[in-house]
Motif scaffolding. Structure first.
Motif, PDB file in Angstrom:
ATOM      1  N   GLU A  88       0.937  -1.292   0.059  1.00  0.00           N
ATOM      2  CA  GLU A  88       0.083  -0.105   0.015  1.00  0.00           C
ATOM      3  C   GLU A  88       0.874   1.252  -0.155  1.00  0.00           C
ATOM      4  N   VAL A 290      -4.855   1.927   5.483  1.00  0.00           N
ATOM      5  CA  VAL A 290      -5.050   0.632   4.685  1.00  0.00           C
ATOM      6  C   VAL A 290      -6.156  -0.369   5.290  1.00  0.00           C
ATOM      7  N   LYS A 293      -9.490   0.864   3.878  1.00  0.00           N
ATOM      8  CA  LYS A 293      -9.650   0.146   2.621  1.00  0.00           C
ATOM      9  C   LYS A 293      -9.890  -1.252   2.794  1.00  0.00           C
TER      10      LYS A 293
END
Ligand code: DAH
Length: 313
Positions: A88, A290, A293
């Motif tokens: 990421e 992250v 996400k």
């Protein structure tokens, strides 16, 4: 015929000869049997010795420097993969570099000057304590935020300003805080810092960059907003929030980091004239980015080394 084969033939002959024992008078049988047995044992010993010697001669040497045949590893291994945070982080850096930002790497051990003095923290100011810094016995500081790199970034790219350009840098890095660990707090995590300086940099441009970044990262339209914040190295300072990404239900606001116009003292310390140039800077956590996400709810997984977690990515 090999030496061993010859001995084996001899052994067979002895066995055949042994059968003669029945034809001998009983008083001779004992002596005859002993002799035959001694011969037999001697031959068996010779065979064993020769076999052992042959075994150690026949070990094929391995050429450890020989190239492997394709798809034929010497040892079968489960190959690892890049850590999800690093995957990421690469995405984050790619988005910013596509926007035209240079990239510098942060360091994992820094000093008082870069952690505090260069960032306009007054000597003895309580804000110094707010960062829960670790310290080595020599007095070095594992950085508590990537802002420790601002001074270096300003100095490194100052010449771009002098040549009529601007400073545009992002700096990802690992940061450390001496605080209690729970599902939303880790002592070790990642941040990404951004620094922009030009003759006419302003808050509007900063919000434009931030909005664009989050939209590209989450792949959807997103609104951002700010709320007042305090950082000694920016004036004004703000915290920025994004609308919850659609993957998480899309309702509400999430705090993603701090930002503001770079304080004139920070520019001055790096030898940049705050009368001529203005800058903005921002920084936020990568772990949180992250987690949102992928809908993760425990930051501790990232540093846990749990393979079942890592293998999901
Ligand atoms: N370094 C701050 C922190 O970790 C976040 C931050 C705030 C970074 C303002 C900045 C900034 O560059 O301008 O809490």
């Amino acid at each position: 015929m090999s030496e061993i084969e010859k001995l084996k033939v001899e052994l067979k002959n002895i066995n055949a000869e042994y059968a003669k024992i029945k034809t001998l008078p009983p008083e001779e049988r004992g002596e005859f049997g002993r002799q035959m047995n001694a011969k037999k044992q001697a031959i068996l010993r010779q065979i064993t010795e020769l076999e052992e010697a042959a075994e150690s001669e026949n070990v094929e040497p391995i050429d450890v420097s020989a190239p492997c045949a394709p798809n034929q590893p010497i040892f079968k291994l489960d190959l690892g993969s890049k850590h999800p945070l690093m995957v990421e982080l690469d995405r984050v850096v790619k988005i910013y570099s596509d926007m035209g930002f240079n990239v510098m790497e942060s360091r994992q051990l820094d000093d008082e000057f870069h952690m505090f003095d260069s960032l306009n923290f007054a000597q003895g100011h309580p804000a110094r304590d707010g960062y829960d810094t670790f310290r080595t016995s020599e007095g070095f500081i594992p950085p508590a935020h990537t802002s420790t790199m601002q001074h270096r970034a300003l100095k490194k790219y100052k010449k771009d300003l002098e040549n009529g350009g601007q400073i545009a840098v992002v700096i990802p890095g690992r940061v450390f805080r001496n605080e209690d660990v729970d599902a939303t707090h880790e002592h070790t995590f990642y941040q990404c810092e951004g620094v922009f300086v030009s003759k006419d940099a302003n808050m509007g441009q900063m919000f434009g960059v931030l909005k664009r970044f989050f939209e590209l990262y989450y792949g959807q339209k997103l609104n951002i907003k700010t709320q007042p914040g305090y950082f000694p190295f920016t004036e004004p300072s703000a915290e920025f929030l994004i609308e919850k990404p659609a993957a998480l239900g899309g309702k509400g606001w999430l705090e993603m980091g701090g930002c503001g116009m770079i304080h004139p003292n920070v520019l001055k310390t790096a030898g940049i004239d705050p009368e001529q140039y203005h800058g903005f800077a921002w920084g936020g956590g990568i772990d949180r980015l992250v987690m949102l996400k992928y809908g993760l709810n425990d930051v501790r997984y990232f540093e846990s080394g749990k393979l079942d977690f890592l293998e999901e990515f």
